[in-house]
Write a protein that holds these residues in place. Structure first.
Motif, short mmCIF file in Angstrom:
data_model
loop_
_atom_site.label_atom_id
_atom_site.label_comp_id
_atom_site.label_asym_id
_atom_site.label_seq_id
_atom_site.Cartn_x
_atom_site.Cartn_y
_atom_site.Cartn_z
N ALA A 354 0.83 -1.22 0.00
CA ALA A 354 0.00 0.00 0.00
C ALA A 354 0.86 1.26 0.00
O ALA A 354 0.57 2.25 0.69
N VAL A 355 1.92 1.24 -0.80
CA VAL A 355 2.78 2.41 -1.01
C VAL A 355 2.75 2.75 -2.49
O VAL A 355 3.01 1.89 -3.33
N ALA A 356 2.40 3.99 -2.81
CA ALA A 356 2.26 4.41 -4.21
C ALA A 356 3.44 5.28 -4.62
O ALA A 356 3.64 6.37 -4.08
N ALA A 387 11.27 1.05 3.89
CA ALA A 387 11.33 -0.32 4.40
C ALA A 387 10.46 -1.24 3.54
O ALA A 387 10.84 -2.39 3.25
N ALA A 388 9.30 -0.74 3.10
CA ALA A 388 8.44 -1.51 2.22
C ALA A 388 9.12 -1.76 0.87
O ALA A 388 9.04 -2.86 0.30
N ILE A 389 9.80 -0.75 0.35
CA ILE A 389 10.54 -0.91 -0.91
C ILE A 389 11.60 -1.99 -0.77
O ILE A 389 11.77 -2.86 -1.64
N ARG A 390 12.31 -1.99 0.34
CA ARG A 390 13.34 -3.01 0.58
C ARG A 390 12.73 -4.41 0.66
O ARG A 390 13.31 -5.37 0.15
N ARG A 391 11.55 -4.52 1.29
CA ARG A 391 10.91 -5.84 1.40
C ARG A 391 10.53 -6.38 0.03
O ARG A 391 10.76 -7.56 -0.28
N VAL A 392 9.94 -5.52 -0.81
CA VAL A 392 9.56 -5.96 -2.15
C VAL A 392 10.80 -6.34 -2.95
O VAL A 392 10.83 -7.36 -3.64
N ALA A 393 11.84 -5.52 -2.85
CA ALA A 393 13.08 -5.83 -3.58
C ALA A 393 13.67 -7.15 -3.12
O ALA A 393 14.16 -7.94 -3.94
N SER A 394 13.62 -7.41 -1.81
CA SER A 394 14.15 -8.67 -1.28
C SER A 394 13.36 -9.87 -1.78
O SER A 394 13.94 -10.88 -2.18
N ARG A 395 12.03 -9.71 -1.80
CA ARG A 395 11.20 -10.83 -2.30
C ARG A 395 11.49 -11.10 -3.77
O ARG A 395 11.57 -12.25 -4.20
N TRP A 396 11.64 -10.03 -4.56
CA TRP A 396 11.92 -10.20 -5.98
C TRP A 396 13.29 -10.84 -6.20
O TRP A 396 13.47 -11.67 -7.08
N ALA A 397 14.27 -10.44 -5.39
CA ALA A 397 15.61 -11.00 -5.52
C ALA A 397 15.59 -12.49 -5.17
O ALA A 397 16.25 -13.31 -5.84
#
Length: 403
Positions: A354-356, A387-397
């Protein structure tokens, strides 16, 4: 009786205007708004609308003007007091002479940009800009029938260079549009590069239009305005705005500085398409420029602190490289280390966290693998978004490593 040949419903230049490759990116912003309306809390960092209110002294000046009856037809070029305040402001900012007769007031910098393109370019002409670029540049160029030449700036520090412009020149080139400090990257074109660009435009008899709306949101030091070179080259135009410096986005007040022969033509365009801006709003802006409220400086400092917060929060995040801004209210993020598509990443960030943010493709091909984050929330909220951006990046990695 013969059938009438098929006639296009709309002219070609309007069809070019509506065929915007960034439409998917703006659709994501619309999706975020729809989520909010449905009751979900969304961290809205997609557009550059300040979260600060207009300083009270500016609103009070508007009320005084309203009560004084400043509600009649305005002067088309702008009220004498406002043009004088703008001229004095730019004399101080640039260190170069500026006469009120070189000022035209518009309904925002966007309106100024649109009118300028109408005045300076037409069918078959080319306008050179940097890529990435402010998202409305393709539209205003298409609307006048000209062609956009967007120069990839990834290898030149995310700003135009005289050498890059020179290599891109054709007989159709008519305008160079320089955005410094830039949106989306917040990068400043170095003073020595500005001087080389001015000299190139002088030799080639090109119009140089400088969009400087973020020039007074420098995080440190002073700003090298292109206007200081207007005596050297008689085809220089500078665009200014009240929107970001004074948190006046909804007031729709902007202006341009231009040589007198162009001012005559801009006034004719403003008569045809605008007929001036409300006098009571002009009075409020004149007050703001003459006696800048303390809140304006506080906002500038806060944007700098917010940028530092975001850069620190995203530091050493594998595959993500923030583009360090020197001014403005944005931080762009390069995702190419992950070979990630910015639109897909932004969609996942919105759906999962929920971050735009705005996908980079809204600002050109060179930022397709990127994002733009607007610094329009308090620092703790920005830290949470990072922190949300980092979580998404980690999941994608992780998913990429397992594939």
């Amino acid at each position: 009786m013969h059938d009438t040949p098929s006639r296009p419903r709309f002219p070609a230049r309007i069809e070019r205007l509506t065929a915007d490759p960034a439409s998917q990116a703006w659709a994501l912003h619309g999706k975020a708004i729809a989520m909010q309306l449905a009751g979900r809390e969304v961290c809205m960092l997609s557009v550059g609308d300040p979260d600060f209110d207009t300083p009270p002294s500016i609103g009070e000046a508007a009320w005084r003007a309203l009560r004084a009856g400043r509600t009649h037809y305005p002067a088309i070029a702008g009220d004498t007091a406002l043009r004088g305040a703008i001229a004095a402001h730019h004399r101080e900012l640039s260190g170069s002479d500026c006469d009120p007769g070189q000022v035209q007031v518009f309904a925002g910098a966007q309106n100024a940009l649109f009118m300028l393109m109408q005045a300076l370019a037409g069918e078959g002409d080319e306008v050179i800009i940097a890529d990435p670029y402010y998202a409305t540049y393709p539209g205003v160029i298409a609307a006048c029938g000209a062609r956009m030449r967007a120069l990839d700036t990834r290898d030149s520090g995310w700003h135009l260079t005289a050498a890059g412009i020179a290599a891109a020149l054709t007989p159709a080139t008519r305008v160079v549009l320089l955005n410094s400090p830039s949106n989306p990257c917040g990068v400043i074109t170095p003073a020595e590069e500005v001087e080389r660009i001015v000299e190139l435009c002088r030799r080639q008899q090109l119009w140089l239009v400088a969009d400087e709306v973020y020039g007074e949101l420098m995080f440190e030091g002073g700003f090298h305005s292109v206007w200081r070179h207007h005596a050297e080259h008689d085809r220089i135009v500078v665009i200014g705005s009240a929107s970001k410096r004074f948190a006046m986005t909804g007031w729709r007040l902007g202006w341009c500085l231009a040589p007198p022969d162009l001012i005559v033509r801009l006034k004719a365009l403003a008569t045809a398409g605008l007929f001036g801006t409300p006098p009571f709003l002009q009075d409020a802006l004149a007050e703001a420029l003459t006696a800048p409220p303390a809140e304006a400086e506080a906002m500038r400092r806060e944007y700098a602190e917010r940028a530092r917060t975001v850069l620190a929060a995203l530091d050493h995040c594998p595959g993500l490289q923030p583009i360090v801004p020197s001014a403005g209210m944005f931080v762009s993020i390069d995702l190419s280390g992950h070979a990630l598509d910015g639109t897909a990443f932004a969609e996942a960030l919105l759906a999962d966290e929920a971050v735009a943010l705005m996908p980079g493709i809204a600002f050109g091909e060179s930022l397709r693998q990127g994002l733009r984050l607007s610094l329009v929330a308090p620092r703790p909220r920005l830290a949470e978004a990072c922190a949300a951006i980092r979580r998404v990046a980690s999941r994608w990695a992780t998913a990429a490593a397992e594939a």
